[in-house]
Design a protein around this motif. Sequence first.
Motif, PDB file in Angstrom:
ATOM      1  N   ARG A 124     -12.149  -4.977   2.510  1.00  6.47           N
ATOM      2  CA  ARG A 124     -12.212  -3.695   3.206  1.00  6.47           C
ATOM      3  C   ARG A 124     -12.367  -2.586   2.177  1.00  6.47           C
ATOM      4  O   ARG A 124     -12.278  -2.824   0.972  1.00  6.47           O
ATOM      5  N   ARG A 125     -12.560  -1.371   2.661  1.00  7.68           N
ATOM      6  CA  ARG A 125     -12.686  -0.208   1.789  1.00  7.68           C
ATOM      7  C   ARG A 125     -11.360   0.546   1.743  1.00  7.68           C
ATOM      8  O   ARG A 125     -10.711   0.750   2.770  1.00  7.68           O
ATOM      9  N   SER A 126     -10.958   0.953   0.570  1.00  8.16           N
ATOM     10  CA  SER A 126      -9.701   1.681   0.428  1.00  8.16           C
ATOM     11  C   SER A 126      -9.786   3.054   1.083  1.00  8.16           C
ATOM     12  O   SER A 126     -10.872   3.622   1.240  1.00  8.16           O
ATOM     13  N   GLY A 127      -8.626   3.572   1.469  1.00  8.94           N
ATOM     14  CA  GLY A 127      -8.555   4.892   2.100  1.00  8.94           C
ATOM     15  C   GLY A 127      -7.330   5.647   1.632  1.00  8.94           C
ATOM     16  O   GLY A 127      -6.853   5.457   0.509  1.00  8.94           O
ATOM     17  N   GLY A 128      -6.786   6.474   2.516  1.00  7.83           N
ATOM     18  CA  GLY A 128      -5.633   7.286   2.157  1.00  7.83           C
ATOM     19  C   GLY A 128      -4.382   6.481   1.864  1.00  7.83           C
ATOM     20  O   GLY A 128      -3.465   6.990   1.209  1.00  7.83           O
ATOM     21  N   ARG A 129      -4.300   5.251   2.334  1.00  5.05           N
ATOM     22  CA  ARG A 129      -3.142   4.406   2.076  1.00  5.05           C
ATOM     23  C   ARG A 129      -3.123   3.870   0.642  1.00  5.05           C
ATOM     24  O   ARG A 129      -2.115   3.327   0.200  1.00  5.05           O
ATOM     25  N   GLU A 130      -4.247   3.974  -0.039  1.00  6.47           N
ATOM     26  CA  GLU A 130      -4.376   3.430  -1.392  1.00  6.47           C
ATOM     27  C   GLU A 130      -4.770   4.523  -2.381  1.00  6.47           C
ATOM     28  O   GLU A 130      -5.914   4.555  -2.859  1.00  6.47           O
TER      29      GLU A 130
END
Length: 212
Positions: free
Chosen positions: A67-73
């Motif tokens: 998956r693609r990273s977002g605000g959680r990472e």
Amino acid sequence: MSLADAPIASPETALEALTLVPARRLSARVSLLLKTATRGDFNTFACDSLELTMEGIAGDRHGGFTRRSGGREPYYPRSTEMCNERQLSILASDELALVARRMELDRIEPGWIGGNIVLDGIANLSLLPPRTRLVFEGGAVVRIDGDNAPCRAAGKSIAGHFPEREGLDLAFPKQAVHLRGLVGYVEKAGVIASGEGVIAHLPPQWIYGAAS
């Protein structure tokens, strides 16, 4: 002296001080299964069974090996390709009912926040530790990565069902902490049926303390 400056305990000392919670098993049952109608959907819809592959649910917006990273990472640049440990969303109906009461709503449906599996029978489901294995009666196994931090996107979805109420998009992230269920990934492929039994295999647990 800060914790970072404290002396490091030796392995022997650390083991002597270790408080270990042994591995154990808990029983539950699948009360509801849901999946997206199309890959772009946020909402999920009830179904009789889920076919789990090693990529998750076929066609689901959270499926895939990566998956693609977002605000959680925040430790990765946004959209960095990474391992997909969030293939599935596992919820508990009693926790959703509690969040609804906190938000002064009559209900929160699992599908509004993208749930895939609703389990009944395990108290405080969202607090199950990482590495817990959910072994389903039909043979499928889901490994838990951890609790699912509530986000504003789910709050917006809930708010859409109560247009007369303001601020629900922001209220959900505040009221659903440690109550929004778990995320996990497929460890062993198989088919899960509604009403199926499941055993949660909790690993041994301890608190890591590097400093003495």
